[in-house]
Design an enzyme around this catalytic site. Structure first.
Site, PDB file in Angstrom:
ATOM      1  N   HIS A  73       1.294  -1.149   0.097  1.00  0.00           N
ATOM      2  CA  HIS A  73       0.264   0.231   0.063  1.00  0.00           C
ATOM      3  C   HIS A  73       0.647   1.096  -0.222  1.00  0.00           C
ATOM      4  O   HIS A  73       1.378   1.169   0.330  1.00  0.00           O
ATOM      5  CB  HIS A  73      -1.329   0.201   1.042  1.00  0.00           C
ATOM      6  N   TYR A 202     -10.117   7.765   2.521  1.00  0.00           N
ATOM      7  CA  TYR A 202     -11.004   8.039   3.774  1.00  0.00           C
ATOM      8  C   TYR A 202     -11.290   8.950   3.027  1.00  0.00           C
ATOM      9  O   TYR A 202     -11.746  10.276   2.073  1.00  0.00           O
ATOM     10  CB  TYR A 202      -9.968   8.478   4.611  1.00  0.00           C
ATOM     11  N   PRO A 294      -9.812   3.837  16.168  1.00  0.00           N
ATOM     12  CA  PRO A 294      -9.193   2.906  14.250  1.00  0.00           C
ATOM     13  C   PRO A 294      -8.818   3.114  13.200  1.00  0.00           C
ATOM     14  O   PRO A 294      -8.186   3.423  12.117  1.00  0.00           O
ATOM     15  CB  PRO A 294     -10.071   1.596  14.122  1.00  0.00           C
ATOM     16  N   LYS A 298      -3.900   2.039  13.817  1.00  0.00           N
ATOM     17  CA  LYS A 298      -2.296   1.930  14.731  1.00  0.00           C
ATOM     18  C   LYS A 298      -3.196   0.951  15.758  1.00  0.00           C
ATOM     19  O   LYS A 298      -1.327   0.175  16.608  1.00  0.00           O
ATOM     20  CB  LYS A 298      -2.594   3.184  15.511  1.00  0.00           C
TER      21      LYS A 298
END
Ligand code: FAS
Length: 395
Positions: A73, A202, A294, A298
């Site tokens: 990623h 996001y 979340p 992490k």
């Protein structure tokens, strides 16, 4: 009474990585796990490994399947105002990549490798209780296979998650706790559908945050912002897809792949830290010591980071009697814990819709937009985001 050097409560990422790293130093441990092996290897949770986590697992021979099946990623897609802004965090942070690899797969690998190396894991250990933590021979009592057992140790590692027994075993008045509950929650969704993009999204929309996380080439993980006290009954599948389509939409006609939802639940958005992360011969690691929302992916990475610090400190003690690592354990871990808390908190407030009843909410919503614009357009802000998101090396 059986004896070992380090009694580890909990076979999650923290406990299992700790057991592996201790074994490399020839340090014996016994891992006591509340649930069955089958259950913990199916329990869906995290899925994004920081660069430094991948490197740790790879360098200790724990990452062979992870490296083979994990998805590299290199950037994330920040969406707001209908537009997309790619944050190329690998380019912005020295070429470091992250890996998408489901937590339950990593747990399965760690269990298999531990047992293959002759490691001692007791599954379905019930009624675990800790005793004599302020002595030089703490004891763990528990029941397994229908019989009462007792384990004497030099040290106990409390790796039993937020709801475990380790933290509550510390006498009242010793720990200071810090916590925050965010005014929203997440609907966590697992769907049997290939990812609609090759990178994490996001998205901040007027109706709330939406996240498109990856898991495998056939499974996708999504998150939707919901009310802090929402219940999963309010989220039938067609409402979930409607909200995901709306909140993830962009002006350039991007489309979302849809498919059967195989799991959905509500996750509370909370932050929690205890100080110190030890008491006597008990060292507490992972979610047993701290929880992060979340948002920044992490939790699991932080748990593995604690295990790395504790293993090195115990190795020093056993090899040379040097206890400086153990004395500094809490302070060493907490520097990273608070860096991660700050980043996860900053990110959570940046990409969630702020509830109307928040004081000065109109002003705070404009601040939010200014933050998003800055991260999306400034190389310096992008680099700071990248360093924190990919996993800051030295704190
Ligand atoms: P864990 O909770 O993983 O492991 C603790 C172990 O101890 C468990 O196996 C438990 O069964 C065992 N245990 C508990 N009590 C015991 C007792 N009394 N006796 C013996 N054993 C006991 N993090 C991310 O980074 N990204 C995400 O997307 C994400 N999503 C999450 C979704 C959910 C629903 C949850 C709950 C967490 C999520 N997390 C996520 C955070 C999560 O991954 C944790 O940070 C991570 O599991 C922490 O690892 P450990 O500290 O090892 O604790």
């Amino acid at each position: 009474m059986a004896r070992t050097q380090v009694g580890i409560v909990g076979a999650g990422p923290a406990g299992l990585v700790l057991a592996h790293l201790l074994a490399e130093h020839g340090i014996q441990s016994v891992v006591l796990e509340k649930y069955s092996r089958a259950y913990i290897e199916k329990r869906v949770r995290a899925g994004l490994l920081e660069h430094r986590t991948v490197e740790l697992l790879r360098s200790h021979g724990l990452g062979e399947r992870m490296l083979r099946e994990g998805l590299a990623h290199r950037g994330t897609d920040l969406r707001f105002g209908g537009a997309r802004h790619r944050i190329p965090y690998t380019d912005l942070y020295g070429g470091r990549e992250m890996l998408v690899y489901a937590q339950q797969e990593l747990v399965a690998d760690l269990v298999r490798l531990r047992l293959a190396a002759g490691g001692d894991i007791v599954f379905e250990a019930e009624e675990v209780a800790l005793h004599g933590l302020d002595s030089e021979s703490p004891r763990i009592t528990y029941r397994a296979a229908g019989e009462a057992r007792e384990l004497e140790c030099d040290f106990v590692a409390g790796c039993d998650g937020f709801h475990g027994v380790s933290r509550p075993s510390v006498p009242a008045g010793v720990l200071t706790t810090y916590e925050q509950r965010l005014p929203f929650g997440w609907v966590g969704i697992l769907a049997a559908v290939p990812p609609s993009t090759h990178e994490i999204i996001y998205a901040l929309h007027a109706r709330g945050f939406a996240g498109h996380m990856l898991r495998t080439s056939e499974i996708s993980r999504f998150y939707l912002q919901c009310d802090a006290d929402d219940v999963i009954e309010n989220w039938p599948d067609d409402r979930i897809w409607e909200e995901l389509r709306t909140r993830l939409a962009t002006n350039d006609g991007w489309t979302l792949k849809e498919g059967p939802i195989i799991e959905k639940n509500i996750t509370e958005m909370r932050s929690f830290v205890i100080e110190p992360m030890r008491y006597g011969r008990l060292y507490i690691a992972g979610d047993a010591a701290h929880i992060v929302p979340p948002t920044g992916a992490k939790g699991m990475n932080l748990a593995i980071s604690d295990a790395r610090v504790l293993a090195a400190a115990l190795a020093d003690w056993y090899q040379s009697g040097d206890d400086s690592g153990l004395e500094a354990y809490s302070e060493t871990c907490l520097r990273r814990v608070w860096r991660v808390q700050e980043f996860s908190n900053w990110m959570s407030w940046m990409i969630h819709c702020l509830p109307d009843d928040l004081p000065d909410v109109a002003y705070r919503r404009r601040l939010q937009l200014a933050q998003l614009e800055y991260v999306a357009r400034s190389a310096a802000a992008g680099a700071s985001f990248a360093e924190n998101y990919v996993g800051i090396e030295d704190v």
